[in-house]
Scaffold this active site. Structure first.
Site, short mmCIF file in Angstrom:
data_model
loop_
_atom_site.label_atom_id
_atom_site.label_comp_id
_atom_site.label_asym_id
_atom_site.label_seq_id
_atom_site.Cartn_x
_atom_site.Cartn_y
_atom_site.Cartn_z
N ASP A 1 4.99 -2.16 -2.13
CA ASP A 1 4.79 -1.53 -2.21
C ASP A 1 5.96 -0.73 -2.22
O ASP A 1 6.70 -0.01 -2.85
CB ASP A 1 3.64 -1.27 -3.01
CG ASP A 1 2.50 -1.48 -1.69
OD1 ASP A 1 2.60 -1.40 -0.28
OD2 ASP A 1 1.65 -0.61 -1.35
N GLU B 1 -10.12 -4.86 -5.08
CA GLU B 1 -9.09 -4.79 -4.00
C GLU B 1 -7.84 -6.05 -5.20
O GLU B 1 -6.51 -5.59 -4.89
CB GLU B 1 -9.58 -5.61 -2.73
CG GLU B 1 -7.75 -5.66 -1.97
CD GLU B 1 -7.22 -4.14 -1.20
OE1 GLU B 1 -8.21 -3.13 -2.05
OE2 GLU B 1 -6.91 -4.22 -0.85
N GLU C 1 -4.48 4.75 -5.50
CA GLU C 1 -3.02 4.44 -5.81
C GLU C 1 -3.55 4.70 -7.71
O GLU C 1 -2.62 5.21 -8.34
CB GLU C 1 -2.97 3.25 -5.79
CG GLU C 1 -2.11 2.34 -4.37
CD GLU C 1 -3.22 2.62 -3.07
OE1 GLU C 1 -3.93 2.61 -2.69
OE2 GLU C 1 -2.05 2.62 -2.29
N THR D 1 4.21 8.57 0.91
CA THR D 1 3.26 7.15 0.30
C THR D 1 1.28 7.90 0.67
O THR D 1 1.21 7.12 -0.09
CB THR D 1 3.73 6.00 0.87
OG1 THR D 1 3.09 5.08 -0.37
CG2 THR D 1 3.59 5.69 1.87
C1 DMJ Z 1 -2.81 4.30 1.85
O1 DMJ Z 1 -2.46 4.23 3.27
C2 DMJ Z 1 -1.03 4.82 1.75
O2 DMJ Z 1 -1.34 5.27 0.78
C3 DMJ Z 1 -0.06 3.64 1.37
O3 DMJ Z 1 0.64 3.61 0.74
C4 DMJ Z 1 -0.71 2.36 1.00
N1 DMJ Z 1 -2.33 2.08 1.45
C5 DMJ Z 1 -2.91 3.28 1.69
C6 DMJ Z 1 -3.99 3.12 0.18
O4 DMJ Z 1 -4.46 2.98 -0.02
#
Ligand code: DMJ
Length: 566
Positions: free
Chosen positions: A291, A395, A414, A500
Protein backbone atom coordinates in the site's frame (compact mmCIF):
# COMPACT_ATOMS: atom_id res chain seq x y z
CA UNK A 1 -42.49 36.27 -7.77
CA UNK A 2 -43.40 37.25 -4.23
CA UNK A 3 -43.88 33.63 -3.24
CA UNK A 4 -40.55 32.66 -4.80
CA UNK A 5 -38.88 35.42 -2.87
CA UNK A 6 -40.48 34.30 0.38
CA UNK A 7 -39.44 30.72 -0.37
CA UNK A 8 -35.87 31.98 -0.78
CA UNK A 9 -36.09 33.84 2.53
CA UNK A 10 -37.51 30.79 4.31
CA UNK A 11 -34.88 28.46 2.88
CA UNK A 12 -32.07 30.87 3.69
CA UNK A 13 -33.41 31.15 7.20
CA UNK A 14 -33.56 27.36 7.56
CA UNK A 15 -30.03 27.11 6.24
CA UNK A 16 -28.87 29.85 8.60
CA UNK A 17 -30.46 28.08 11.52
CA UNK A 18 -28.38 25.07 10.73
CA UNK A 19 -31.12 22.77 9.53
CA UNK A 20 -29.65 22.47 6.07
CA UNK A 21 -26.68 23.78 4.24
CA UNK A 22 -28.01 26.53 1.95
CA UNK A 23 -26.96 24.62 -1.12
CA UNK A 24 -28.69 21.42 -0.21
CA UNK A 25 -31.85 23.21 0.83
CA UNK A 26 -32.17 24.41 -2.72
CA UNK A 27 -31.27 21.03 -4.10
CA UNK A 28 -34.43 19.58 -2.67
CA UNK A 29 -36.35 21.60 -5.18
CA UNK A 30 -33.96 21.12 -8.05
CA UNK A 31 -34.34 17.39 -8.47
CA UNK A 32 -36.84 14.84 -7.23
CA UNK A 33 -34.70 13.09 -4.62
CA UNK A 34 -35.10 9.48 -3.57
CA UNK A 35 -34.83 8.26 0.01
CA UNK A 36 -31.06 7.65 -0.07
CA UNK A 37 -30.36 11.00 -1.69
CA UNK A 38 -32.50 12.75 0.89
CA UNK A 39 -30.72 11.01 3.74
CA UNK A 40 -27.19 11.78 2.56
CA UNK A 41 -27.82 15.04 0.71
CA UNK A 42 -27.26 17.41 3.62
CA UNK A 43 -26.07 17.53 7.19
CA UNK A 44 -27.30 20.18 9.60
CA UNK A 45 -24.62 22.62 10.68
CA UNK A 46 -25.35 22.12 14.37
CA UNK A 47 -24.93 18.37 13.85
CA UNK A 48 -21.52 18.92 12.23
CA UNK A 49 -20.48 21.01 15.22
CA UNK A 50 -21.66 18.29 17.60
CA UNK A 51 -19.65 15.69 15.70
CA UNK A 52 -16.57 17.90 15.88
CA UNK A 53 -17.02 18.26 19.64
CA UNK A 54 -17.60 14.53 20.13
CA UNK A 55 -14.51 13.67 18.11
CA UNK A 56 -12.44 15.98 20.28
CA UNK A 57 -13.85 14.24 23.33
CA UNK A 58 -12.96 10.87 21.83
CA UNK A 59 -9.36 11.97 21.31
CA UNK A 60 -8.98 13.33 24.84
CA UNK A 61 -10.54 10.27 26.40
CA UNK A 62 -7.81 8.19 24.75
CA UNK A 63 -5.01 10.72 25.19
CA UNK A 64 -5.70 11.65 28.83
CA UNK A 65 -6.03 7.99 29.74
CA UNK A 66 -2.73 7.23 28.03
CA UNK A 67 -1.05 10.02 29.98
CA UNK A 68 -2.68 8.92 33.25
CA UNK A 69 -2.30 5.15 33.07
CA UNK A 70 0.35 4.37 30.48
CA UNK A 71 2.90 7.16 29.92
CA UNK A 72 5.92 6.81 29.69
CA UNK A 73 5.20 3.37 28.24
CA UNK A 74 4.54 3.06 24.51
CA UNK A 75 0.87 2.20 24.40
CA UNK A 76 -2.25 2.20 26.52
CA UNK A 77 -4.09 -1.00 27.41
CA UNK A 78 -7.55 0.57 27.49
CA UNK A 79 -9.50 -2.18 29.24
CA UNK A 80 -7.32 -2.75 32.30
CA UNK A 81 -5.90 0.78 32.26
CA UNK A 82 -2.23 -0.12 32.09
CA UNK A 83 0.78 0.81 30.02
CA UNK A 84 2.35 -1.49 27.47
CA UNK A 85 5.96 -1.69 26.32
CA UNK A 86 7.97 -4.19 24.28
CA UNK A 87 7.57 -7.87 25.06
CA UNK A 88 11.08 -8.40 26.45
CA UNK A 89 10.21 -11.93 27.59
CA UNK A 90 9.35 -13.02 24.08
CA UNK A 91 11.59 -11.36 21.47
CA UNK A 92 9.84 -13.25 18.67
CA UNK A 93 6.54 -11.49 19.46
CA UNK A 94 6.90 -9.19 16.45
CA UNK A 95 3.27 -8.09 16.61
CA UNK A 96 4.35 -6.05 19.64
CA UNK A 97 8.12 -5.73 19.34
CA UNK A 98 8.15 -4.46 15.75
CA UNK A 99 6.43 -1.33 16.98
CA UNK A 100 7.05 -0.75 20.67
CA UNK A 101 10.55 0.16 21.81
CA UNK A 102 10.44 1.95 25.17
CA UNK A 103 10.19 5.42 23.64
CA UNK A 104 6.72 6.70 24.65
CA UNK A 105 5.44 5.93 21.18
CA UNK A 106 1.85 7.10 21.66
CA UNK A 107 2.92 10.50 22.97
CA UNK A 108 5.29 11.11 20.05
CA UNK A 109 2.79 9.86 17.48
CA UNK A 110 0.08 12.17 18.88
CA UNK A 111 2.10 15.41 18.87
CA UNK A 112 0.74 17.00 15.71
CA UNK A 113 -2.82 15.90 16.50
CA UNK A 114 -2.57 18.12 19.60
CA UNK A 115 -1.58 21.04 17.38
CA UNK A 116 -4.38 20.34 14.91
CA UNK A 117 -6.88 20.24 17.78
CA UNK A 118 -5.71 23.75 18.70
CA UNK A 119 -4.15 22.64 22.00
CA UNK A 120 -0.87 24.56 21.85
CA UNK A 121 -0.39 24.33 25.62
CA UNK A 122 -0.57 20.52 25.72
CA UNK A 123 1.55 20.36 22.57
CA UNK A 124 4.34 22.37 24.26
CA UNK A 125 4.06 20.23 27.38
CA UNK A 126 4.24 17.02 25.32
CA UNK A 127 7.24 18.31 23.36
CA UNK A 128 9.03 19.00 26.63
CA UNK A 129 8.24 15.51 27.94
CA UNK A 130 9.57 13.96 24.75
CA UNK A 131 12.76 15.99 24.73
CA UNK A 132 13.48 15.49 28.42
CA UNK A 133 12.59 11.83 28.74
CA UNK A 134 12.83 9.94 25.45
CA UNK A 135 16.03 8.32 24.28
CA UNK A 136 16.46 6.04 21.29
CA UNK A 137 19.56 4.47 22.75
CA UNK A 138 17.59 1.35 23.57
CA UNK A 139 18.19 -2.35 23.31
CA UNK A 140 15.00 -2.64 21.24
CA UNK A 141 14.72 -4.44 17.92
CA UNK A 142 12.04 -2.66 15.90
CA UNK A 143 10.78 -2.56 12.35
CA UNK A 144 12.45 0.23 10.38
CA UNK A 145 9.23 1.02 8.50
CA UNK A 146 7.10 1.33 11.65
CA UNK A 147 9.67 3.38 13.55
CA UNK A 148 10.10 5.58 10.50
CA UNK A 149 6.45 6.44 9.96
CA UNK A 150 5.37 6.61 13.60
CA UNK A 151 8.42 8.20 15.25
CA UNK A 152 10.60 9.89 12.65
CA UNK A 153 7.59 11.31 10.78
CA UNK A 154 6.06 12.57 14.03
CA UNK A 155 9.28 14.26 15.19
CA UNK A 156 9.83 15.96 11.83
CA UNK A 157 6.23 17.10 11.67
CA UNK A 158 6.29 18.56 15.20
CA UNK A 159 9.63 20.27 14.54
CA UNK A 160 8.34 21.85 11.33
CA UNK A 161 5.12 22.97 13.00
CA UNK A 162 7.19 24.68 15.69
CA UNK A 163 9.35 26.35 13.04
CA UNK A 164 6.39 27.74 11.11
CA UNK A 165 6.57 31.45 11.81
CA UNK A 166 3.05 32.11 10.53
CA UNK A 167 1.78 30.21 13.62
CA UNK A 168 -1.49 28.83 12.18
CA UNK A 169 -1.90 26.57 15.23
CA UNK A 170 -0.94 29.14 17.86
CA UNK A 171 2.21 29.41 19.91
CA UNK A 172 3.63 25.90 19.57
CA UNK A 173 7.24 26.80 20.24
CA UNK A 174 8.43 26.39 23.81
CA UNK A 175 10.51 29.51 24.55
CA UNK A 176 13.60 27.38 25.21
CA UNK A 177 13.28 25.30 21.98
CA UNK A 178 16.49 24.94 20.02
CA UNK A 179 15.80 22.28 17.39
CA UNK A 180 15.92 19.34 19.84
CA UNK A 181 13.19 17.38 18.01
CA UNK A 182 15.18 17.55 14.80
CA UNK A 183 18.27 16.34 16.66
CA UNK A 184 16.24 13.43 17.99
CA UNK A 185 14.96 12.69 14.48
CA UNK A 186 18.51 12.64 13.11
CA UNK A 187 19.68 10.42 15.96
CA UNK A 188 16.82 7.98 15.36
CA UNK A 189 17.34 7.87 11.60
CA UNK A 190 21.07 7.24 12.03
CA UNK A 191 20.09 4.08 13.91
CA UNK A 192 18.16 2.91 10.82
CA UNK A 193 21.13 3.21 8.47
CA UNK A 194 22.72 -0.19 9.26
CA UNK A 195 19.56 -1.72 7.80
CA UNK A 196 20.59 -0.31 4.41
CA UNK A 197 24.35 -0.60 4.66
CA UNK A 198 24.47 -4.25 5.61
CA UNK A 199 22.19 -5.56 2.86
CA UNK A 200 23.56 -6.87 -0.43
CA UNK A 201 21.03 -5.09 -2.64
CA UNK A 202 20.45 -1.72 -1.00
CA UNK A 203 17.02 -2.80 0.15
CA UNK A 204 16.82 -2.24 3.90
CA UNK A 205 16.71 -5.10 6.37
CA UNK A 206 13.26 -5.06 7.93
CA UNK A 207 14.49 -4.73 11.53
CA UNK A 208 17.26 -3.02 13.45
CA UNK A 209 18.29 -3.06 17.05
CA UNK A 210 18.37 0.62 17.93
CA UNK A 211 21.64 0.20 19.79
CA UNK A 212 23.44 -2.49 17.84
CA UNK A 213 22.21 -2.38 14.26
CA UNK A 214 20.92 -5.41 12.35
CA UNK A 215 20.82 -8.40 14.73
CA UNK A 216 22.92 -11.35 13.59
CA UNK A 217 20.86 -14.04 11.91
CA UNK A 218 17.77 -11.86 11.66
CA UNK A 219 15.22 -12.38 8.90
CA UNK A 220 16.01 -10.93 5.50
CA UNK A 221 12.53 -10.97 3.99
CA UNK A 222 10.79 -7.62 3.94
CA UNK A 223 7.45 -6.51 2.62
CA UNK A 224 7.60 -4.13 -0.33
CA UNK A 225 5.90 -1.33 1.59
CA UNK A 226 8.43 -1.77 4.41
CA UNK A 227 11.39 -1.35 2.05
CA UNK A 228 9.86 1.26 -0.21
CA UNK A 229 7.98 3.69 2.04
CA UNK A 230 10.83 5.65 3.56
CA UNK A 231 11.41 8.40 1.03
CA UNK A 232 9.04 11.02 2.43
CA UNK A 233 10.51 11.11 5.95
CA UNK A 234 14.09 10.42 4.83
CA UNK A 235 13.89 13.10 2.14
CA UNK A 236 12.57 15.71 4.57
CA UNK A 237 15.27 14.85 7.09
CA UNK A 238 18.02 15.04 4.47
CA UNK A 239 16.81 18.42 3.29
CA UNK A 240 16.51 19.73 6.85
CA UNK A 241 19.98 18.69 7.96
CA UNK A 242 21.72 18.99 4.57
CA UNK A 243 22.88 15.36 4.58
CA UNK A 244 21.88 13.39 1.47
CA UNK A 245 22.56 9.98 3.02
CA UNK A 246 18.98 9.38 4.09
CA UNK A 247 17.27 10.44 0.89
CA UNK A 248 19.85 8.59 -1.16
CA UNK A 249 19.31 5.38 0.80
CA UNK A 250 15.52 5.55 0.45
CA UNK A 251 15.70 6.45 -3.25
CA UNK A 252 18.10 3.63 -3.91
CA UNK A 253 15.76 1.15 -2.23
CA UNK A 254 12.88 2.42 -4.39
CA UNK A 255 14.96 2.04 -7.54
CA UNK A 256 15.98 -1.49 -6.59
CA UNK A 257 12.33 -2.43 -6.05
CA UNK A 258 11.41 -0.76 -9.30
CA UNK A 259 13.91 -2.87 -11.22
CA UNK A 260 12.44 -6.00 -9.65
CA UNK A 261 8.97 -5.46 -11.14
CA UNK A 262 7.89 -8.28 -13.38
CA UNK A 263 9.12 -7.91 -16.94
CA UNK A 264 5.77 -8.84 -18.47
CA UNK A 265 3.15 -7.38 -16.14
CA UNK A 266 5.15 -4.58 -14.50
CA UNK A 267 3.72 -5.68 -11.14
CA UNK A 268 5.64 -5.97 -7.87
CA UNK A 269 5.31 -8.78 -5.37
CA UNK A 270 4.59 -8.27 -1.69
CA UNK A 271 7.69 -9.82 -0.03
CA UNK A 272 11.32 -9.65 -1.17
CA UNK A 273 14.63 -10.88 0.21
CA UNK A 274 16.99 -7.95 0.88
CA UNK A 275 20.13 -9.95 0.15
CA UNK A 276 19.15 -11.91 -2.95
CA UNK A 277 16.61 -9.51 -4.43
CA UNK A 278 14.37 -12.52 -5.08
CA UNK A 279 10.64 -12.28 -4.55
CA UNK A 280 9.55 -14.38 -1.60
CA UNK A 281 5.90 -13.35 -1.93
CA UNK A 282 4.49 -12.94 -5.42
CA UNK A 283 1.12 -11.57 -4.46
CA UNK A 284 0.44 -8.13 -5.92
CA UNK A 285 -2.30 -5.86 -4.62
CA UNK A 286 -3.07 -2.42 -3.25
CA UNK A 287 -3.37 -3.45 0.41
CA UNK A 288 -1.09 -4.92 3.05
CA UNK A 289 2.52 -5.33 1.99
CA UNK A 290 2.41 -2.83 -0.88
CA UNK A 291 0.00 0.00 0.00
CA UNK A 292 2.32 2.77 1.13
CA UNK A 293 4.91 2.03 -1.57
CA UNK A 294 2.53 3.43 -4.21
CA UNK A 295 1.36 6.15 -1.82
CA UNK A 296 4.92 7.36 -1.20
CA UNK A 297 5.86 7.49 -4.89
CA UNK A 298 3.07 10.00 -5.35
CA UNK A 299 3.63 11.83 -2.07
CA UNK A 300 7.38 12.08 -2.62
CA UNK A 301 6.64 13.71 -5.96
CA UNK A 302 4.13 16.11 -4.41
CA UNK A 303 6.68 17.05 -1.75
CA UNK A 304 9.96 17.12 -3.65
CA UNK A 305 8.90 17.42 -7.29
CA UNK A 306 11.14 14.78 -8.86
CA UNK A 307 9.56 13.55 -12.13
CA UNK A 308 11.13 10.13 -11.54
CA UNK A 309 8.81 9.50 -8.58
CA UNK A 310 5.77 10.66 -10.52
CA UNK A 311 6.50 8.53 -13.56
CA UNK A 312 7.03 5.48 -11.33
CA UNK A 313 3.70 6.20 -9.68
CA UNK A 314 1.89 6.66 -12.99
CA UNK A 315 3.35 3.53 -14.49
CA UNK A 316 2.50 1.42 -11.48
CA UNK A 317 -0.99 2.95 -11.20
CA UNK A 318 -1.67 2.03 -14.82
CA UNK A 319 -0.73 -1.63 -14.28
CA UNK A 320 -2.74 -1.74 -11.06
CA UNK A 321 -5.77 -0.71 -13.06
CA UNK A 322 -4.94 -3.05 -15.89
CA UNK A 323 -4.46 -6.19 -13.81
CA UNK A 324 -6.20 -5.73 -10.47
CA UNK A 325 -9.39 -3.90 -11.30
CA UNK A 326 -12.54 -5.94 -11.79
CA UNK A 327 -16.16 -4.89 -12.33
CA UNK A 328 -17.89 -2.44 -14.62
CA UNK A 329 -15.56 -0.14 -16.56
CA UNK A 330 -17.07 3.12 -15.32
CA UNK A 331 -17.90 3.56 -11.69
CA UNK A 332 -20.87 5.84 -12.17
CA UNK A 333 -22.38 4.62 -15.41
CA UNK A 334 -23.22 1.45 -17.26
CA UNK A 335 -23.99 -1.92 -15.78
CA UNK A 336 -22.12 -4.75 -14.12
CA UNK A 337 -20.57 -5.54 -10.76
CA UNK A 338 -19.27 -2.81 -8.52
CA UNK A 339 -15.57 -2.17 -9.28
CA UNK A 340 -13.08 -3.92 -7.03
CA UNK A 341 -9.28 -4.13 -6.81
CA UNK A 342 -8.28 -7.76 -6.23
CA UNK A 343 -4.98 -9.39 -5.25
CA UNK A 344 -3.25 -10.94 -8.24
CA UNK A 345 -0.23 -13.04 -9.15
CA UNK A 346 2.56 -10.63 -10.08
CA UNK A 347 3.64 -12.84 -13.00
CA UNK A 348 0.30 -13.42 -14.69
CA UNK A 349 -2.05 -10.79 -13.27
CA UNK A 350 -4.54 -13.58 -12.49
CA UNK A 351 -6.77 -13.31 -9.41
CA UNK A 352 -4.97 -14.84 -6.47
CA UNK A 353 -7.21 -14.36 -3.45
CA UNK A 354 -10.87 -13.71 -2.77
CA UNK A 355 -10.23 -11.26 0.05
CA UNK A 356 -9.55 -7.57 0.25
CA UNK A 357 -8.05 -6.06 3.38
CA UNK A 358 -8.87 -3.04 5.46
CA UNK A 359 -5.55 -1.33 4.62
CA UNK A 360 -6.78 -1.12 1.04
CA UNK A 361 -9.35 1.42 2.17
CA UNK A 362 -6.53 4.00 2.03
CA UNK A 363 -6.21 3.49 -1.72
CA UNK A 364 -9.24 5.71 -2.33
CA UNK A 365 -7.22 8.51 -0.68
CA UNK A 366 -4.30 7.88 -3.02
CA UNK A 367 -6.73 8.03 -5.93
CA UNK A 368 -7.98 11.41 -4.69
CA UNK A 369 -4.40 12.71 -4.66
CA UNK A 370 -3.85 11.27 -8.12
CA UNK A 371 -6.96 13.11 -9.34
CA UNK A 372 -8.84 9.93 -10.27
CA UNK A 373 -11.98 11.00 -8.48
CA UNK A 374 -14.54 8.59 -9.95
CA UNK A 375 -12.38 5.65 -8.95
CA UNK A 376 -11.77 7.10 -5.51
CA UNK A 377 -15.51 7.49 -4.99
CA UNK A 378 -16.06 3.94 -6.11
CA UNK A 379 -13.31 2.34 -4.02
CA UNK A 380 -14.46 4.18 -0.93
CA UNK A 381 -18.14 3.30 -1.37
CA UNK A 382 -17.40 -0.42 -1.25
CA UNK A 383 -15.64 -0.03 2.11
CA UNK A 384 -18.52 2.05 3.39
CA UNK A 385 -20.93 -0.82 2.85
CA UNK A 386 -18.54 -3.24 4.59
CA UNK A 387 -18.25 -0.77 7.48
CA UNK A 388 -22.05 -0.57 7.64
CA UNK A 389 -22.27 -4.35 7.76
CA UNK A 390 -20.10 -4.69 10.88
CA UNK A 391 -19.80 -1.19 12.32
CA UNK A 392 -16.03 -1.40 11.73
CA UNK A 393 -13.82 -3.03 9.07
CA UNK A 394 -12.64 -6.64 9.41
CA UNK A 395 -8.94 -7.02 8.64
CA UNK A 396 -9.76 -9.20 5.63
CA UNK A 397 -13.12 -9.39 3.91
CA UNK A 398 -13.94 -12.20 1.49
CA UNK A 399 -15.71 -10.61 -1.48
CA UNK A 400 -16.98 -13.96 -2.73
CA UNK A 401 -18.54 -15.24 0.48
CA UNK A 402 -19.26 -11.72 1.74
CA UNK A 403 -17.90 -12.48 5.20
CA UNK A 404 -14.64 -11.83 7.08
CA UNK A 405 -11.61 -14.04 6.47
CA UNK A 406 -9.71 -12.31 9.27
CA UNK A 407 -12.02 -10.62 11.71
CA UNK A 408 -10.09 -8.24 14.00
CA UNK A 409 -10.16 -4.43 13.75
CA UNK A 410 -7.34 -2.60 15.55
CA UNK A 411 -8.90 0.90 15.23
CA UNK A 412 -7.27 1.44 11.85
CA UNK A 413 -7.56 4.84 10.19
CA UNK A 414 -7.56 4.03 6.46
CA UNK A 415 -11.29 4.26 5.88
CA UNK A 416 -11.59 7.50 7.89
CA UNK A 417 -8.60 8.90 6.00
CA UNK A 418 -10.12 8.36 2.56
CA UNK A 419 -13.49 9.65 3.81
CA UNK A 420 -11.78 12.87 4.91
CA UNK A 421 -9.82 13.29 1.66
CA UNK A 422 -12.94 12.66 -0.40
CA UNK A 423 -14.84 15.26 1.58
CA UNK A 424 -12.06 17.77 1.04
CA UNK A 425 -12.11 17.08 -2.68
CA UNK A 426 -15.88 17.02 -3.20
CA UNK A 427 -17.42 18.88 -0.22
CA UNK A 428 -20.26 16.41 -0.62
CA UNK A 429 -22.25 15.98 2.65
CA UNK A 430 -22.39 12.24 1.97
CA UNK A 431 -18.92 11.99 3.51
CA UNK A 432 -19.99 13.84 6.67
CA UNK A 433 -22.67 11.17 7.10
CA UNK A 434 -20.04 8.47 6.64
CA UNK A 435 -17.93 10.20 9.30
CA UNK A 436 -20.91 10.30 11.64
CA UNK A 437 -21.41 6.55 11.18
CA UNK A 438 -17.73 5.98 11.95
CA UNK A 439 -17.79 8.09 15.10
CA UNK A 440 -21.01 6.52 16.33
CA UNK A 441 -19.81 2.96 15.91
CA UNK A 442 -16.36 3.64 17.40
CA UNK A 443 -18.09 5.00 20.48
CA UNK A 444 -20.65 2.24 20.65
CA UNK A 445 -18.39 -0.70 19.90
CA UNK A 446 -14.82 0.13 20.92
CA UNK A 447 -15.02 2.50 23.88
CA UNK A 448 -13.58 0.81 26.96
CA UNK A 449 -12.90 1.69 30.59
CA UNK A 450 -10.09 4.12 29.80
CA UNK A 451 -9.67 4.44 26.06
CA UNK A 452 -10.58 2.74 22.79
CA UNK A 453 -9.91 -0.94 22.30
CA UNK A 454 -9.00 -3.17 19.38
CA UNK A 455 -11.91 -5.29 18.16
CA UNK A 456 -10.89 -8.92 18.50
CA UNK A 457 -13.65 -10.15 16.21
CA UNK A 458 -16.19 -8.15 14.25
CA UNK A 459 -18.46 -11.20 14.44
CA UNK A 460 -19.11 -11.00 18.17
CA UNK A 461 -17.56 -7.60 18.93
CA UNK A 462 -15.26 -8.94 21.60
CA UNK A 463 -12.43 -6.55 22.45
CA UNK A 464 -8.69 -6.83 23.00
CA UNK A 465 -6.77 -4.77 25.52
CA UNK A 466 -4.75 -2.68 23.06
CA UNK A 467 -4.99 0.86 21.67
CA UNK A 468 -2.43 1.29 18.90
CA UNK A 469 -0.75 4.67 18.59
CA UNK A 470 -2.30 5.35 15.19
CA UNK A 471 -5.71 5.69 16.82
CA UNK A 472 -4.72 9.10 18.21
CA UNK A 473 -2.34 10.08 15.44
CA UNK A 474 -4.60 9.17 12.52
CA UNK A 475 -8.10 7.90 13.24
CA UNK A 476 -9.01 10.75 15.60
CA UNK A 477 -7.10 13.33 13.55
CA UNK A 478 -8.80 12.56 10.23
CA UNK A 479 -12.21 12.38 11.86
CA UNK A 480 -11.69 15.72 13.58
CA UNK A 481 -10.46 17.35 10.38
CA UNK A 482 -13.48 15.98 8.53
CA UNK A 483 -15.82 17.88 10.85
CA UNK A 484 -13.66 20.94 11.57
CA UNK A 485 -14.06 22.71 8.25
CA UNK A 486 -12.34 25.87 9.55
CA UNK A 487 -9.22 24.08 10.73
CA UNK A 488 -6.01 25.74 9.46
CA UNK A 489 -5.14 22.47 7.72
CA UNK A 490 -8.39 22.65 5.75
CA UNK A 491 -8.21 26.38 5.16
CA UNK A 492 -4.72 25.96 3.67
CA UNK A 493 -5.04 22.48 2.24
CA UNK A 494 -2.60 23.31 -0.58
CA UNK A 495 0.09 23.89 2.05
CA UNK A 496 0.04 20.52 3.79
CA UNK A 497 0.47 16.86 3.00
CA UNK A 498 -0.12 13.88 5.26
CA UNK A 499 2.46 11.15 5.71
CA UNK A 500 1.22 7.57 5.72
CA UNK A 501 0.95 7.85 9.52
CA UNK A 502 -1.15 11.00 9.16
CA UNK A 503 1.58 13.45 10.18
CA UNK A 504 1.33 16.80 8.48
CA UNK A 505 4.28 18.13 6.51
CA UNK A 506 4.42 21.52 4.82
CA UNK A 507 4.38 21.71 1.04
CA UNK A 508 7.11 24.32 0.81
CA UNK A 509 9.48 25.56 -1.89
CA UNK A 510 12.51 24.81 0.29
CA UNK A 511 11.56 21.13 0.27
CA UNK A 512 11.84 21.20 -3.50
CA UNK A 513 15.48 22.16 -3.29
CA UNK A 514 18.51 20.47 -1.87
CA UNK A 515 21.85 21.96 -1.20
CA UNK A 516 24.16 19.05 -1.64
CA UNK A 517 26.30 18.27 -4.63
CA UNK A 518 24.05 16.82 -7.31
CA UNK A 519 26.71 14.65 -8.92
CA UNK A 520 27.51 13.08 -5.56
CA UNK A 521 23.80 12.48 -5.13
CA UNK A 522 23.44 11.18 -8.68
CA UNK A 523 20.02 12.61 -9.33
CA UNK A 524 19.78 13.50 -12.97
CA UNK A 525 16.24 14.83 -12.98
CA UNK A 526 15.60 18.52 -12.62
CA UNK A 527 13.20 19.74 -9.99
CA UNK A 528 9.80 20.13 -11.55
CA UNK A 529 7.81 23.17 -10.60
CA UNK A 530 4.15 22.45 -11.12
CA UNK A 531 1.83 25.32 -11.68
CA UNK A 532 -1.56 24.35 -10.43
CA UNK A 533 -3.24 27.51 -11.68
CA UNK A 534 -2.60 26.41 -15.26
CA UNK A 535 -4.41 23.13 -14.79
CA UNK A 536 -7.62 22.90 -16.79
CA UNK A 537 -10.46 21.21 -14.98
CA UNK A 538 -13.31 19.74 -16.94
CA UNK A 539 -16.69 21.27 -16.14
CA UNK A 540 -18.70 19.14 -13.74
CA UNK A 541 -22.35 18.82 -14.59
CA UNK A 542 -25.07 19.90 -12.20
CA UNK A 543 -26.21 16.40 -11.33
CA UNK A 544 -22.69 15.46 -10.16
CA UNK A 545 -22.41 18.56 -8.02
CA UNK A 546 -25.71 18.08 -6.26
CA UNK A 547 -26.25 14.33 -6.30
CA UNK A 548 -24.53 11.63 -4.31
CA UNK A 549 -20.87 10.98 -5.22
CA UNK A 550 -21.76 7.42 -6.22
CA UNK A 551 -25.16 7.55 -7.88
CA UNK A 552 -27.84 6.17 -5.63
CA UNK A 553 -28.66 3.19 -7.85
CA UNK A 554 -25.04 2.02 -7.62
CA UNK A 555 -24.82 2.71 -3.90
CA UNK A 556 -27.99 0.69 -3.43
CA UNK A 557 -26.58 -2.07 -5.63
CA UNK A 558 -23.64 -2.70 -3.28
CA UNK A 559 -25.61 -2.18 -0.09
CA UNK A 560 -28.23 -4.71 -1.22
CA UNK A 561 -25.60 -7.27 -2.15
CA UNK A 562 -23.82 -6.65 1.15
CA UNK A 563 -27.13 -7.00 2.99
CA UNK A 564 -26.99 -3.60 4.67
CA UNK A 565 -29.51 -0.83 4.91
CA UNK A 566 -28.39 2.66 4.05
C1 DMJ B 1 -0.48 2.95 10.34
O1 DMJ B 1 0.68 2.79 11.05
C2 DMJ B 1 -0.26 3.61 9.02
O2 DMJ B 1 -1.45 4.15 8.55
C3 DMJ B 1 0.32 2.69 7.99
O3 DMJ B 1 0.42 3.30 6.73
C4 DMJ B 1 -0.49 1.44 7.87
N1 DMJ B 1 -0.73 0.82 9.15
C5 DMJ B 1 -1.18 1.63 10.24
C6 DMJ B 1 -2.66 1.82 10.34
O4 DMJ B 1 -3.44 0.82 9.91
Amino acid sequence: MVSLLSLYVVLSYIAFQGFYTTESAFNIFRYPLNKVERKYGSLPENERLRLKKDTKEMFYFGYDSYMKYAYPKDELNPIYCRGRGPDHDNPSNININDILGDYSLTLIDALDTLAILGDAGEFRKAVQLVIENVSFDKNSTVQVFEANIRLLGALLSAHLLIQDESRPFGQLEPDWYDGELLEMAADLASRFLPAFHTSKTGLPHPRVNLREGVPKGSRTDTCTAGAGSLLVEFGVLSRLIGDPTYELSARRANRVLWKLRHNKTGLLGNVVDVNTGQWVGELSGVGAGLDSFYEYLLKAYILFGHPEDYSMFNETYAVIKQYMRRGRPNCNSGSGDHPLYVNVDMKSGGTQTTWIDSLQAAFAGVQVLAGDMEEAICTHALYYTIWKKYGVLPERFNWQRLSPDVSFYPLRPEFVESTYLLYQATKNPFYLHVGRDILTSLNQLTRAQCGYATVHSVLDMTLEDRMESFFLSETCKYLYLLFDIDNPVNQNSDRYMFTTEGHILPLAPWLRQHHWDKSHFSLSDPILHTNVSQASCAAINEERIHGLPLKSQYLEQISVSMGVEL
